[in-house]
Design an enzyme around this catalytic site. Structure first.
Site, PDB file in Angstrom:
ATOM      1  N   ASP A  67       1.088  -1.263  -0.007  1.00 37.53           N
ATOM      2  CA  ASP A  67       0.015   0.034  -0.038  1.00 37.53           C
ATOM      3  C   ASP A  67       1.046   1.295   0.061  1.00 37.53           C
ATOM      4  O   ASP A  67       2.042   1.292   0.306  1.00 37.53           O
ATOM      5  CB  ASP A  67      -0.900   0.004   1.106  1.00 37.53           C
ATOM      6  CG  ASP A  67      -0.257  -0.432   2.369  1.00 37.53           C
ATOM      7  OD1 ASP A  67       1.040  -0.322   2.568  1.00 37.53           O
ATOM      8  OD2 ASP A  67      -0.824  -0.646   3.548  1.00 37.53           O
ATOM      9  N   ASN A 135      -7.219  -2.710  14.598  1.00 34.08           N
ATOM     10  CA  ASN A 135      -8.696  -3.121  14.329  1.00 34.08           C
ATOM     11  C   ASN A 135      -8.559  -4.355  13.382  1.00 34.08           C
ATOM     12  O   ASN A 135      -9.522  -4.221  12.549  1.00 34.08           O
ATOM     13  CB  ASN A 135      -9.146  -1.731  13.707  1.00 34.08           C
ATOM     14  CG  ASN A 135      -8.538  -1.090  12.191  1.00 34.08           C
ATOM     15  OD1 ASN A 135      -7.609  -1.775  11.947  1.00 34.08           O
ATOM     16  ND2 ASN A 135      -9.072  -0.179  11.716  1.00 34.08           N
ATOM     17  N   HIS A 137      -7.018  -4.548  10.458  1.00 35.44           N
ATOM     18  CA  HIS A 137      -6.743  -4.160   9.165  1.00 35.44           C
ATOM     19  C   HIS A 137      -5.412  -5.027   8.587  1.00 35.44           C
ATOM     20  O   HIS A 137      -4.547  -5.410   9.388  1.00 35.44           O
ATOM     21  CB  HIS A 137      -6.887  -2.708   8.582  1.00 35.44           C
ATOM     22  CG  HIS A 137      -5.485  -2.038   9.102  1.00 35.44           C
ATOM     23  ND1 HIS A 137      -5.358  -0.711   9.124  1.00 35.44           N
ATOM     24  CD2 HIS A 137      -4.331  -2.323   9.388  1.00 35.44           C
ATOM     25  CE1 HIS A 137      -4.289  -0.129   9.562  1.00 35.44           C
ATOM     26  NE2 HIS A 137      -3.547  -1.235   9.532  1.00 35.44           N
ATOM     27  N   GLU A 142      -9.526  -1.813   5.858  1.00 35.85           N
ATOM     28  CA  GLU A 142     -10.125  -1.388   7.136  1.00 35.85           C
ATOM     29  C   GLU A 142     -11.274  -2.326   7.445  1.00 35.85           C
ATOM     30  O   GLU A 142     -11.915  -2.927   6.519  1.00 35.85           O
ATOM     31  CB  GLU A 142     -10.502  -0.029   7.154  1.00 35.85           C
ATOM     32  CG  GLU A 142      -9.475   0.911   7.061  1.00 35.85           C
ATOM     33  CD  GLU A 142      -8.227   0.931   8.137  1.00 35.85           C
ATOM     34  OE1 GLU A 142      -8.471   0.244   8.890  1.00 35.85           O
ATOM     35  OE2 GLU A 142      -7.737   2.153   8.092  1.00 35.85           O
TER      36      GLU A 142
HETATM   37  P1  PGA Z   1       2.488  -1.296  12.849  1.00 40.21           P
HETATM   38  O1  PGA Z   1       1.256  -1.230  11.577  1.00 40.21           O
HETATM   39  O2  PGA Z   1       3.401  -2.407  12.365  1.00 40.21           O
HETATM   40  O3  PGA Z   1       3.082   0.148  12.580  1.00 40.21           O
HETATM   41  O4  PGA Z   1       1.586  -1.500  14.004  1.00 40.21           O
HETATM   42  C1  PGA Z   1       0.881  -2.348  11.459  1.00 40.21           C
HETATM   43  C2  PGA Z   1      -0.372  -2.301  10.282  1.00 40.21           C
HETATM   44  O5  PGA Z   1      -0.916  -1.215  10.364  1.00 40.21           O
HETATM   45  O6  PGA Z   1      -0.608  -3.079   9.369  1.00 40.21           O
END
Ligand code: PGA
Length: 242
Positions: A67, A135, A137, A142
């Site tokens: 992404d 959450n 995702h 999301e």
């Molecule tokens: P993070 O993000 O590794 O910074 O916790 C993970 C994500 O949002 O997929």
């Protein structure tokens, strides 16, 4: 799903890097699906060390990131392209032309999503690396996202923007939209490796592994993929029942 739980983050990332190094040596033309966020940073650090010490080569490896934020100018220090170059690509022998990240700075984003899908169609991902949001995702898919979508333009959940504000000067600077491989694109990978560390991911991990498959918990669909490995430290695994 195979779940691996480690006493420490160090043990986790050493073991995981070892597995990646073997996979790359076994298939020097491997297609790697990569992820950003802070979770995989120690993996990239271990892989850089491995590249320097054991000469694991990325000369023929292709990478495909999940992404990118929309609206950050090219070269912005928080764009995922800059992040990947700084944290990983600039320290290994990969050809930057073989590193693919959807662009969030082109005018025609629908065309960019189409281009990225065509690229993924031509290059099936051998191992897709995933982090997970609080959450649940995956990529920027999301809660509520469809399970069969290809690359799409999405609104970021407030929870995601809150989690990522730490990388920006203030909330106004945190993008509100992103371009992401859809869950359908992610599920096409031959193998999926999801990594989560820290207590803040414990609930998302419990719901992902032990809860029902539901679009409210995007990562729960991984239960339906035949080759998924989940790597956890003690904190992220602490709510699992077994
Ligand atoms: P993070 O993000 O590794 O910074 O916790 C993970 C994500 O949002 O997929």
């Amino acid at each position: 799903m195979k779940v691996f739980i480690y006493d420490t983050k160090e043990d986790l990332f050493k073991d995981l890097a070892n597995k990646y190094s073997k996979a790359i040596k076994n298939n020097p033309k491997i297609n790697l699906g990569l992820a950003t966020g802070s979770t995989p940073v120690p993996l990239y650090e271990e892989l850089i060390k491995d590249h320097k010490e054991n000469k694991t080569s990325y000369k023929d490896v292709k990478t495909f990131n999940l992404d990118e934020y929309i609206g950050l100018p090219e070269g912005h220090e928080q764009s995922y392209r800059t992040f990947m170059n700084n944290i990983f690509f600039n320290h290994i022998d990969i050809n930057l032309e073989n590193t693919n990240i959807p662009s969030g700075s082109v005018k025609d984003l629908a065309m960019e999503a189409f281009r990225y899908d065509k690229l993924l169609e031509k290059n099936q991902i051998d191992i897709q690396l995933l982090g997970i949001g609080t959450n649940a995702h995956i990529g920027f898919n999301e809660p509520g996202s469809k399970f069969d979508s290809n690359t799409i333009i999405v609104e970021l959940a407030q929870e995601t923007r809150d989690a990522n504000v730490r990388f920006f000067d203030n909330m106004d600077e945190v993008p509100t939209t992103a371009i992401t491989m859809g869950i359908g694109s992610i599920l096409k990978a031959k193998k999926i490796i999801l990594v989560a560390t820290g207590d803040s991911k414990a609930e998302a991990i419990k719901n992902t592994i032990e809860g029902p498959i539901t679009t409210d918990v995007p990562a729960s669909i991984l239960q339906a993929h035949e080759n998924v490995e989940i790597y956890l430290d003690k904190g992220a695994s602490k709510l699992l029942s077994k």
